[in-house]
Design a protein around this motif. Structure first.
Motif, PDB file in Angstrom:
ATOM      1  N   ILE A 117      50.077  -3.635 -15.746  1.00  0.00           N
ATOM      2  CA  ILE A 117      48.749  -4.078 -15.328  1.00  0.00           C
ATOM      3  C   ILE A 117      47.705  -3.249 -16.051  1.00  0.00           C
ATOM      4  N   ALA A 118      46.629  -3.882 -16.470  1.00  0.00           N
ATOM      5  CA  ALA A 118      45.499  -3.173 -17.069  1.00  0.00           C
ATOM      6  C   ALA A 118      44.290  -3.351 -16.166  1.00  0.00           C
ATOM      7  N   TYR A 158      41.367   1.364 -18.519  1.00  0.00           N
ATOM      8  CA  TYR A 158      40.480   1.367 -19.682  1.00  0.00           C
ATOM      9  C   TYR A 158      39.048   1.418 -19.174  1.00  0.00           C
ATOM     10  N   VAL A 159      38.301   2.374 -19.669  1.00  0.00           N
ATOM     11  CA  VAL A 159      36.873   2.402 -19.398  1.00  0.00           C
ATOM     12  C   VAL A 159      36.191   1.981 -20.686  1.00  0.00           C
ATOM     13  N   VAL A 160      35.455   0.892 -20.614  1.00  0.00           N
ATOM     14  CA  VAL A 160      34.729   0.369 -21.770  1.00  0.00           C
ATOM     15  C   VAL A 160      33.282   0.799 -21.611  1.00  0.00           C
ATOM     16  N   ASP A 161      32.841   1.640 -22.511  1.00  0.00           N
ATOM     17  CA  ASP A 161      31.486   2.160 -22.407  1.00  0.00           C
ATOM     18  C   ASP A 161      30.558   1.389 -23.325  1.00  0.00           C
ATOM     19  N   ASN A 162      29.531   0.814 -22.733  1.00  0.00           N
ATOM     20  CA  ASN A 162      28.543   0.002 -23.444  1.00  0.00           C
ATOM     21  C   ASN A 162      27.393   0.861 -23.974  1.00  0.00           C
ATOM     22  N   GLY A 163      27.700   1.858 -24.781  1.00  0.00           N
ATOM     23  CA  GLY A 163      26.656   2.664 -25.405  1.00  0.00           C
ATOM     24  C   GLY A 163      25.853   3.516 -24.430  1.00  0.00           C
ATOM     25  N   SER A 164      26.511   4.089 -23.431  1.00  0.00           N
ATOM     26  CA  SER A 164      25.816   4.916 -22.441  1.00  0.00           C
ATOM     27  C   SER A 164      25.152   6.126 -23.082  1.00  0.00           C
ATOM     28  N   ALA A 193      36.320  -5.443 -25.532  1.00  0.00           N
ATOM     29  CA  ALA A 193      37.426  -4.615 -25.043  1.00  0.00           C
ATOM     30  C   ALA A 193      38.760  -5.346 -25.162  1.00  0.00           C
ATOM     31  N   LEU A 194      38.797  -6.599 -24.766  1.00  0.00           N
ATOM     32  CA  LEU A 194      40.043  -7.358 -24.836  1.00  0.00           C
ATOM     33  C   LEU A 194      40.572  -7.461 -26.270  1.00  0.00           C
ATOM     34  N   LYS A 195      39.695  -7.549 -27.228  1.00  0.00           N
ATOM     35  CA  LYS A 195      40.108  -7.593 -28.630  1.00  0.00           C
ATOM     36  C   LYS A 195      40.759  -6.276 -29.053  1.00  0.00           C
ATOM     37  N   LYS A 196      40.329  -5.159 -28.449  1.00  0.00           N
ATOM     38  CA  LYS A 196      40.881  -3.852 -28.805  1.00  0.00           C
ATOM     39  C   LYS A 196      42.138  -3.512 -28.006  1.00  0.00           C
TER      40      LYS A 196
END
Length: 79
Positions: free
Chosen positions: A4-5, A36-42, A75-78
Motif C-alpha cells: 500500500i502507498a 510518500y510526502v509530495v511537497d508542492n514547493g513549500s 507524484a504518481l509519475k515518479k
C-alpha cells in the motif's frame, strides 16, 4: 499481503505534519505501507522537519505548487 502507498500532498503544512504524521505512522506500524510526502514547493520547514524526524519516509520535492491534483499527478509519475 498487498503493498500500500499512502501519498500526502503538502504545501507549507509543517504544523499539520507535526500533528498527524506521528499518529499515522503509529497506527500503521507493522503494515506493508510505503509513505510518500509530495511537497508542492513549500517555503516553511516541512522538508527538513520530515528528514529530521521521519527519515524513512519518501519525499518527492516539486519545484512549484501544482495544487492537489497537479501534485498528485506528478507524484504518481515518479512512484
Amino acid at each position: 499481503m498487498p503493498e500500500i502507498a499512502i501519498i500526502i500532498i503538502n504545501w507549507n503544512g509543517k504544523k499539520y505534519l507535526q500533528l498527524f504524521l506521528p499518529i499515522l505512522i503509529e497506527k500503521t506500524k507493522g503494515k506493508n505501507i510505503n509513505f510518500y510526502v509530495v511537497d508542492n514547493g513549500s517555503i516553511d520547514d516541512s522538508i527538513s522537519f520530515i528528514r529530521n524526524h521521519f527519515p524513512n519516509l519518501n519525499i518527492i520535492e516539486l519545484e512549484s505548487n501544482y495544487g492537489y491534483a497537479g501534485g498528485y499527478e506528478k507524484a504518481l509519475k515518479k512512484i
